[in-house]
Design a protein around this motif. Structure first.
Motif, PDB file in Angstrom:
ATOM      1  N   UNK A 105       1.855   2.165  -3.052  1.00  0.00           N
ATOM      2  CA  UNK A 105       1.667   0.905  -2.310  1.00  0.00           C
ATOM      3  C   UNK A 105       3.010   0.189  -2.135  1.00  0.00           C
ATOM      4  N   UNK A 106       3.810   0.137  -3.192  1.00  0.00           N
ATOM      5  CA  UNK A 106       5.102  -0.553  -3.094  1.00  0.00           C
ATOM      6  C   UNK A 106       5.993   0.094  -2.051  1.00  0.00           C
ATOM      7  N   UNK A 107       6.093   1.419  -2.071  1.00  0.00           N
ATOM      8  CA  UNK A 107       6.985   2.101  -1.133  1.00  0.00           C
ATOM      9  C   UNK A 107       6.498   1.939   0.300  1.00  0.00           C
ATOM     10  N   UNK A 108       5.181   1.988   0.503  1.00  0.00           N
ATOM     11  CA  UNK A 108       4.639   1.855   1.853  1.00  0.00           C
ATOM     12  C   UNK A 108       4.851   0.438   2.394  1.00  0.00           C
ATOM     13  N   UNK A 109       4.559  -0.559   1.556  1.00  0.00           N
ATOM     14  CA  UNK A 109       4.638  -1.943   2.034  1.00  0.00           C
ATOM     15  C   UNK A 109       6.072  -2.416   2.239  1.00  0.00           C
ATOM     16  N   UNK A 110       6.995  -1.963   1.397  1.00  0.00           N
ATOM     17  CA  UNK A 110       8.354  -2.520   1.438  1.00  0.00           C
ATOM     18  C   UNK A 110       9.401  -1.583   2.064  1.00  0.00           C
ATOM     19  N   UNK A 111       9.048  -0.313   2.262  1.00  0.00           N
ATOM     20  CA  UNK A 111      10.013   0.625   2.854  1.00  0.00           C
ATOM     21  C   UNK A 111       9.491   1.191   4.179  1.00  0.00           C
ATOM     22  N   UNK A 112       8.318   1.812   4.134  1.00  0.00           N
ATOM     23  CA  UNK A 112       7.811   2.522   5.308  1.00  0.00           C
ATOM     24  C   UNK A 112       7.418   1.557   6.422  1.00  0.00           C
ATOM     25  N   UNK A 113       6.612   0.545   6.103  1.00  0.00           N
ATOM     26  CA  UNK A 113       6.130  -0.374   7.140  1.00  0.00           C
ATOM     27  C   UNK A 113       7.273  -1.113   7.834  1.00  0.00           C
ATOM     28  N   UNK A 114       8.275  -1.675   7.126  1.00  0.00           N
ATOM     29  CA  UNK A 114       9.397  -2.315   7.821  1.00  0.00           C
ATOM     30  C   UNK A 114      10.126  -1.357   8.778  1.00  0.00           C
ATOM     31  N   UNK A 115      10.285  -0.106   8.374  1.00  0.00           N
ATOM     32  CA  UNK A 115      10.945   0.857   9.275  1.00  0.00           C
ATOM     33  C   UNK A 115      10.061   1.144  10.479  1.00  0.00           C
ATOM     34  N   UNK A 116       8.757   1.279  10.276  1.00  0.00           N
ATOM     35  CA  UNK A 116       7.842   1.525  11.390  1.00  0.00           C
ATOM     36  C   UNK A 116       7.835   0.357  12.379  1.00  0.00           C
ATOM     37  N   UNK A 117       7.940  -0.865  11.869  1.00  0.00           N
ATOM     38  CA  UNK A 117       7.955  -2.034  12.754  1.00  0.00           C
ATOM     39  C   UNK A 117       9.187  -2.041  13.647  1.00  0.00           C
ATOM     40  N   UNK A 118      10.281  -1.446  13.155  1.00  0.00           N
ATOM     41  CA  UNK A 118      11.497  -1.369  13.964  1.00  0.00           C
ATOM     42  C   UNK A 118      11.405  -0.221  14.972  1.00  0.00           C
ATOM     43  N   UNK A 119      10.898   0.921  14.527  1.00  0.00           N
ATOM     44  CA  UNK A 119      10.851   2.108  15.400  1.00  0.00           C
ATOM     45  C   UNK A 119       9.743   1.993  16.442  1.00  0.00           C
TER      46      UNK A 119
END
Length: 385
Positions: A105-119
């Protein structure tokens, strides 16, 4: 099906899979394949994005996959599972699985989702726990653990096989070493008796002994020697003994077949000839006899060594030489030889059959050897056809 299994076997035991030289390349290849397979899996289940986007999304998870999976593969497996600490290993898996929930959950919420919002803002994962995300992270740990366990198991198997091979080799060397002094002791006794009489034949006997020693010290280092050379040495030994007993013995020597390009383990038949003189001729008052018939057909050697014996002498027990030959036959020609030892009141016959090879140091499949005994003189003494 056989081709598929053969291909899998070649891949699993290929140098690329196990060699330290390709360690980094091997890990890179693994994570590329891992990413592509998961991307194809989610696309097949109906993921809204394209396959390319699924590949990018899965690629973003690789750092956490490595962080979560490698400690279990490189620490937990060798330190707990392979050392038999099963309970501790299972407890560690349970704790690691719980930790994976929060880490995912931590990695998805703080790493993956922010990158997806940019891409691609239109394709963003929801926050909070997701079952399929947890499936990915736990699988990323389970697969490397399985691979690591298989590799450690394979290494242990190879170490065990090497140890067994070394044990067999050491035992064979020991058996061969036991043959040498036994054989040498009897021959030196023969020459000593001539030297006491200052016989002019002594130098010739010493020369023959020199040839025998050269054969044992140098030729016998090989796993197999030429059959022709082995037979020459046998005949040389018989000539040494003939000089000792003179007219007290009749000797017949017959060799039939093409023997030049055939190989055999050294010093397999000489102990039987030693026995013939030691327990046959030496114990008889009247004239004794010895026959040696060697036949070779389609690489199958048939050797028959028969000798007379004192009819009042008790049935003999096999000495160290004969027992060593039996053990060496079991090691070298398992399932490819037959040994018959026949003894009656006035004769002793050894019949040996071995499937030989035209290539030195041939390797035979390990099977149970056949060793039998019979007391029928008629079944064993006639010459081979």
């Amino acid at each position: 099906m056989n081709r598929l299994l053969q291909s899998i076997n070649i891949f699993l035991y290929n140098d690329f899979v196990f060699s330290p030289r390709y360690k980094v390349l091997r890990h890179v290849a693994y994570w590329i394949v891992h990413t592509l397979l998961w991307a194809a899996f989610w696309k097949a289940l109906g993921a809204p994005g394209s396959f390319g986007k699924e590949v990018i999304n899965m690629f973003m998870w690789i750092p956490i996959f490595i962080l979560y999976g490698y400690p279990m593969a490189y620490w937990a497996v060798p330190h707990f599972l392979l050392k038999g600490k099963i309970l501790e290993f299972l407890l560690l898996i349970l704790l690691w699985g719980i930790a994976g929930l929060y880490l995912d959950v931590w990695y998805k919420d703080y790493i993956v989702i922010p990158i997806q919002e940019i891409i691609d803002p239109e394709y963003v994962l929801p926050k909070g726990p997701l079952t399929w995300c947890y499936l990915c992270i736990t699988t990323s740990a389970a697969i490397p653990m399985g691979i690591k366990f298989f590799k450690y198991w394979d290494f242990k198997q190879k170490d065990w096989l090497n140890a067994q091979q070394e044990k067999v080799t050491a035992e064979l060397q020991l058996l061969k070493a036991q043959v040498h002094p036994h054989f040498l002791f009897n021959t030196l006794n023969n020459i000593y008796s001539f030297s006491l009489e200052s016989s002019p034949k002594t130098p010739g006997l010493i020369l023959k002994l020199s040839n025998l020693l050269s054969y044992m010290l140098y030729d016998c280092r090989a796993a197999e020697v030429r059959l022709a050379k082995e037979l020459d040495i046998m005949k040389n030994y018989i000539e040494l003994e003939r000089e000792r007993y003179g007219d007290k013995i009749d000797i017949s020597w017959n060799v039939d077949g093409e023997i030049q390009d055939i190989f055999i383990a050294p010093l397999l038949m000489i102990p039987f000839i030693e026995n013939a003189f030691k327990h046959g001729t030496s114990e008889q008052i009247e004239k004794s006899w010895l026959t040696v018939d060697i036949s070779l057909r389609e690489n199958k050697l048939k050797a028959k060594i028969a000798n007379s014996k004192n009819e009042f002498a008790p049935l003999r027990k096999n000495g160290i030489g004969i027992e060593n030959v039996k053990k060496r036959l079991e090691f070298i020609y398992p399932g490819h030889h037959e040994l018959k030892i026949n003894e009656d009141s006035n004769f002793y016959v050894v019949s040996l059959t071995i499937q030989l090879s035209t290539n030195p140091a041939a390797i035979y499949q390990l099977e149970q050897p056949v060793i039998s005994q019979s007391l029928k003189y008629e079944d064993s003494l006639p010459a081979y056809r």
